[in-house]
Enzyme design. Structure first.
Site, PDB file in Angstrom:
ATOM      1  N   HIS A 130     -25.388  11.353  14.933  1.00 24.79           N
ATOM      2  CA  HIS A 130     -24.966  10.005  14.531  1.00 24.79           C
ATOM      3  C   HIS A 130     -24.718   9.918  13.020  1.00 24.79           C
ATOM      4  O   HIS A 130     -23.659   9.488  12.571  1.00 24.79           O
ATOM      5  CB  HIS A 130     -26.049   8.976  14.895  1.00 24.79           C
ATOM      6  CG  HIS A 130     -26.462   8.971  16.330  1.00 24.79           C
ATOM      7  ND1 HIS A 130     -25.669   8.497  17.354  1.00 24.79           N
ATOM      8  CD2 HIS A 130     -27.614   9.377  16.915  1.00 24.79           C
ATOM      9  CE1 HIS A 130     -26.313   8.607  18.495  1.00 24.79           C
ATOM     10  NE2 HIS A 130     -27.489   9.140  18.283  1.00 24.79           N
TER      11      HIS A 130
HETATM   12  O1  RIB Z   1     -28.721   4.745  16.756  1.00 26.16           O
HETATM   13  C1  RIB Z   1     -28.724   5.915  15.983  1.00 26.16           C
HETATM   14  C2  RIB Z   1     -29.240   5.627  14.609  1.00 26.16           C
HETATM   15  O2  RIB Z   1     -30.582   5.156  14.672  1.00 26.16           O
HETATM   16  C3  RIB Z   1     -29.305   6.880  13.718  1.00 26.16           C
HETATM   17  O3  RIB Z   1     -29.105   6.512  12.389  1.00 26.16           O
HETATM   18  C4  RIB Z   1     -30.710   7.366  13.915  1.00 26.16           C
HETATM   19  O4  RIB Z   1     -31.187   8.128  12.802  1.00 26.16           O
HETATM   20  C5  RIB Z   1     -31.453   6.065  14.003  1.00 26.16           C
HETATM   21  O5  RIB Z   1     -31.698   5.612  12.675  1.00 26.16           O
END
Ligand code: RIB
Ligand code: CA
Length: 309
Positions: free
Chosen positions: A240
């Site tokens: 992500h």
């Molecule tokens: O939903 C994914 C996000 O939430 C990413 O940034 C992960 O590190 C959590 O912070």
């Protein structure tokens, strides 16, 4: 000329990989890290930021701890996904240094105003620090060149549904009020949500782990350990936060939809839901939301940079 970038993070296994990607990318100079409660409590995410930077030979990057809890919502965290220490329990020694003293909100303003209109902030955790910085320094949204956010789920692809609730992505859901402050501001926003970051072509699998295991550098070892941790619990290791950073490395990896960013803040089943509205909001620039991604090309770039010295 490298882009001067600040990262606001909640490491977090994928935040750690985003830090590694930043340090191995000639396109950017990582000039500030601020930490926020998110995947773990603030003291944990701050310890992890320091550990990751130390492991990667980047003790020169200032680290300043920010908000220990969301603006109004209760702090809940995501330890179940990121492990007991919020870093997958991987063997990274503690940093010999402490976080820098001072306020994260002031540091973000000083970072941005040092070169008006030329500095970029990338936020990969809940937007609490960013919202507080905008409230404390009302000029900050106009001083920043761009704010890149990992967050949201806009329904732009079949992956664009929630991961904390059926409709809400974690970073936004953990502090929807902060997201509302940030979305309503004048800062140009590029937001990378689950619409593309949950696309399986962007995630690491067992073959990618084997590739990383062949590496001998501190970065490759850390990336392999994080991937191995994730693959114990999930079929792939989602990237992500590195995907959000990749906007600054090669924007052609993505297709974007544009419009007004909205977020549900009421404490009900819609809390943290994000919408891309076609309606114009004259008080702010339209947001750019990642609507497609070249997953294989992104992974090739990510993996090759993880293997670099
Ligand atoms: O939903 C994914 C996000 O939430 C990413 O940034 C992960 O590190 C959590 O912070
Ligand atoms: Ca994160």
């Amino acid at each position: 000329m490298a882009l001067s970038v600040a990262l606001d993070i909640d490491p977090g296994i994928d935040d750690a990989l985003a830090v590694a990607l930043a340090l191995h990318s000639q396109e950017i100079s990582l000039d500030l890290v601020t930490t926020v409660a998110g995947n773990g409590p603030l003291e944990m995410t701050t310890r992890n930021a320091l550990r990751v930077l130390h492991h990667l030979g980047a003790d020169h990057v200032p680290v300043i701890a920010g908000a220990a809890k969301p603006l109004h919502a209760p702090f809940l965290g995501a330890i179940d996904y990121h492990g007991y220490d919020a870093l997958g329990g991987i063997p990274l020694e503690d940093s010999p240094r402490e976080a820098n003293q001072g306020s994260a909100t002031d540091a973000l303003y000083e970072f941005a105003s040092a070169k008006h209109g030329d500095r970029i902030l990338v936020a990969t955790g809940p937007l609490t620090n960013v919202a507080l910085a905008f409230q404390r320094h009302p000029q900050l949204p106009s001083v920043l060149r761009e704010l890149v956010i990992m967050g949201g789920a806009f329904g732009l692809t079949r992956y664009g549904t929630g991961n904390s609730t059926p409709v809400a992505e974690f970073n936004i859901w953990q502090d929807p009020d902060a997201a509302a402050v940030v979305f309503a501001s004048a800062v140009p926003i590029t937001i990378v949500g689950l619409d593309v970051t949950n696309d399986p072509t962007t995630a690491l699998d067992a073959d990618d782990l084997a590739h990383l295991r062949a590496g001998t550098t501190p970065t490759a070892r850390m990336a392999a350990d994080i991937t191995a941790f994730a693959l114990k619990k999930h079929p792939t290791c989602a990237l992500h936060d590195p995907l959000a950073l990749a906007v600054l490395l090669d924007r052609t990896l993505f297709g974007f939809a544009h419009g007004t960013l909205e977020v549900y803040t009421a404490a009900d089943s819609d809390m943290g839901r994000t919408i891309l509205s076609p309606d114009r909001a004259p008080s702010r620039p339209p947001g750019a939301v990642a609507a497609s991604v070249d997953g294989p090309r992104f992974k090739q770039m990510f993996l090759s940079r993880m293997m670099e010295n």
